[in-house]
Motif scaffolding. Structure first.
Motif, PDB file in Angstrom:
ATOM      1  N   VAL A  89       0.792  -1.157   0.257  1.00 46.60           N
ATOM      2  CA  VAL A  89      -0.155  -0.206  -0.413  1.00 46.60           C
ATOM      3  C   VAL A  89       0.419   1.050   0.079  1.00 46.60           C
ATOM      4  N   GLU A  90       0.090   1.878  -0.261  1.00 46.08           N
ATOM      5  CA  GLU A  90       0.806   3.535  -0.187  1.00 46.08           C
ATOM      6  C   GLU A  90      -0.043   4.780   0.233  1.00 46.08           C
ATOM      7  N   PRO A  91       0.825   5.069   1.458  1.00 48.20           N
ATOM      8  CA  PRO A  91      -0.341   6.232   2.413  1.00 48.20           C
ATOM      9  C   PRO A  91      -1.044   7.300   0.947  1.00 48.20           C
ATOM     10  N   ALA A  92      -1.726   6.989   1.567  1.00 47.45           N
ATOM     11  CA  ALA A  92      -2.362   8.863   0.562  1.00 47.45           C
ATOM     12  C   ALA A  92      -2.810  10.006   1.253  1.00 47.45           C
ATOM     13  N   VAL A  93      -2.367  10.004   2.875  1.00 48.75           N
ATOM     14  CA  VAL A  93      -2.532  10.639   3.808  1.00 48.75           C
ATOM     15  C   VAL A  93      -1.224  10.529   4.888  1.00 48.75           C
ATOM     16  N   PRO A  94      -0.576  11.638   5.616  1.00 52.24           N
ATOM     17  CA  PRO A  94       0.304  10.821   6.769  1.00 52.24           C
ATOM     18  C   PRO A  94      -0.394   9.803   7.660  1.00 52.24           C
TER      19      PRO A  94
END
Length: 195
Positions: A89-94
């Motif tokens: 996964v790639e975080p969309a927000v911190p």
């Protein structure tokens, strides 16, 4: 004097046809520049708001990975296959304390081999009570176990202030390998290093 004013195209010395062509060229150029903006305005700054939704529609399941297809046009060979139960996964927000809003990451063939990139709509995950967290410490599979709070801070710094990240860590793509428990909560998260 009045005749020459209208004959040569007014005060700008351009004929109506030249003005039309110049206007068309300007509009085409500006349209091209507007198309070169970021792919996801909610990622990495801009409006100050979040581009990701933080409302879970359902618990993520392994069948959600079915739409994650490799991309790219390079000659990378067979795309990588993750171990059963793992997803990237790639975080969309911190990350916030106890939760993560992230996009599924799919392998993309690049000149540097397969690199993962987040695609699609962000999903909302909760962290399990006991989470094993690891941060990448350099090339390859080298990683260090850390408290999950340290991983949250690291991921947030990589998204908003990469200069705050100190050795042995670095910001290397913002991709994480996760596993979920039977409740759909993250029970393992590891930063993935890549060049």
């Amino acid at each position: 004097m009045i005749t020459s004013f209208f004959t040569y195209g007014g005060p700008f010395g351009m004929r109506p046809t030249q003005r039309l062509i110049s206007t068309f060229a300007l509009v085409a150029t500006l349209g091209g520049l507007a198309a070169c903006g970021p792919e996801d305005a909610g990622y990495g700054g801009g409006s100050g708001g979040s581009g990701a939704t933080a409302e879970p529609s359902h618990k993520p399941t392994s069948s959600d990975d079915a739409g994650a297809k490799p991309e790219g046009s390079g000659d990378c060979g067979t795309p990588p296959k993750l171990p059963a139960g793992h997803r990237r996964v790639e975080p969309a927000v911190p990350p916030a304390k106890g939760s993560l809003s992230a996009k599924d990451a799919v392998p993309v063939c690049t000149p540097n081999d397969w690199i993962y990139h987040g695609r699609g709509k962000a999903k909302y995950y909760l962290f399990a009570q006991d989470v094993k967290a690891e941060l990448a410490t350099g090339s390859g599979a080298s990683a260090k176990s850390v408290p999950v709070g340290e991983l949250w801070m690291h991921a947030g710094d990589c998204m908003t202030n990469p200069g705050a990240v100190k050795a042995p860590y670095s910001c290397s793509g913002n991709i994480y390998d996760i596993t979920l428990d039977s409740h759909g909560e993250i029970n393992y998260i590891k930063e993935i290093w890549h060049p």
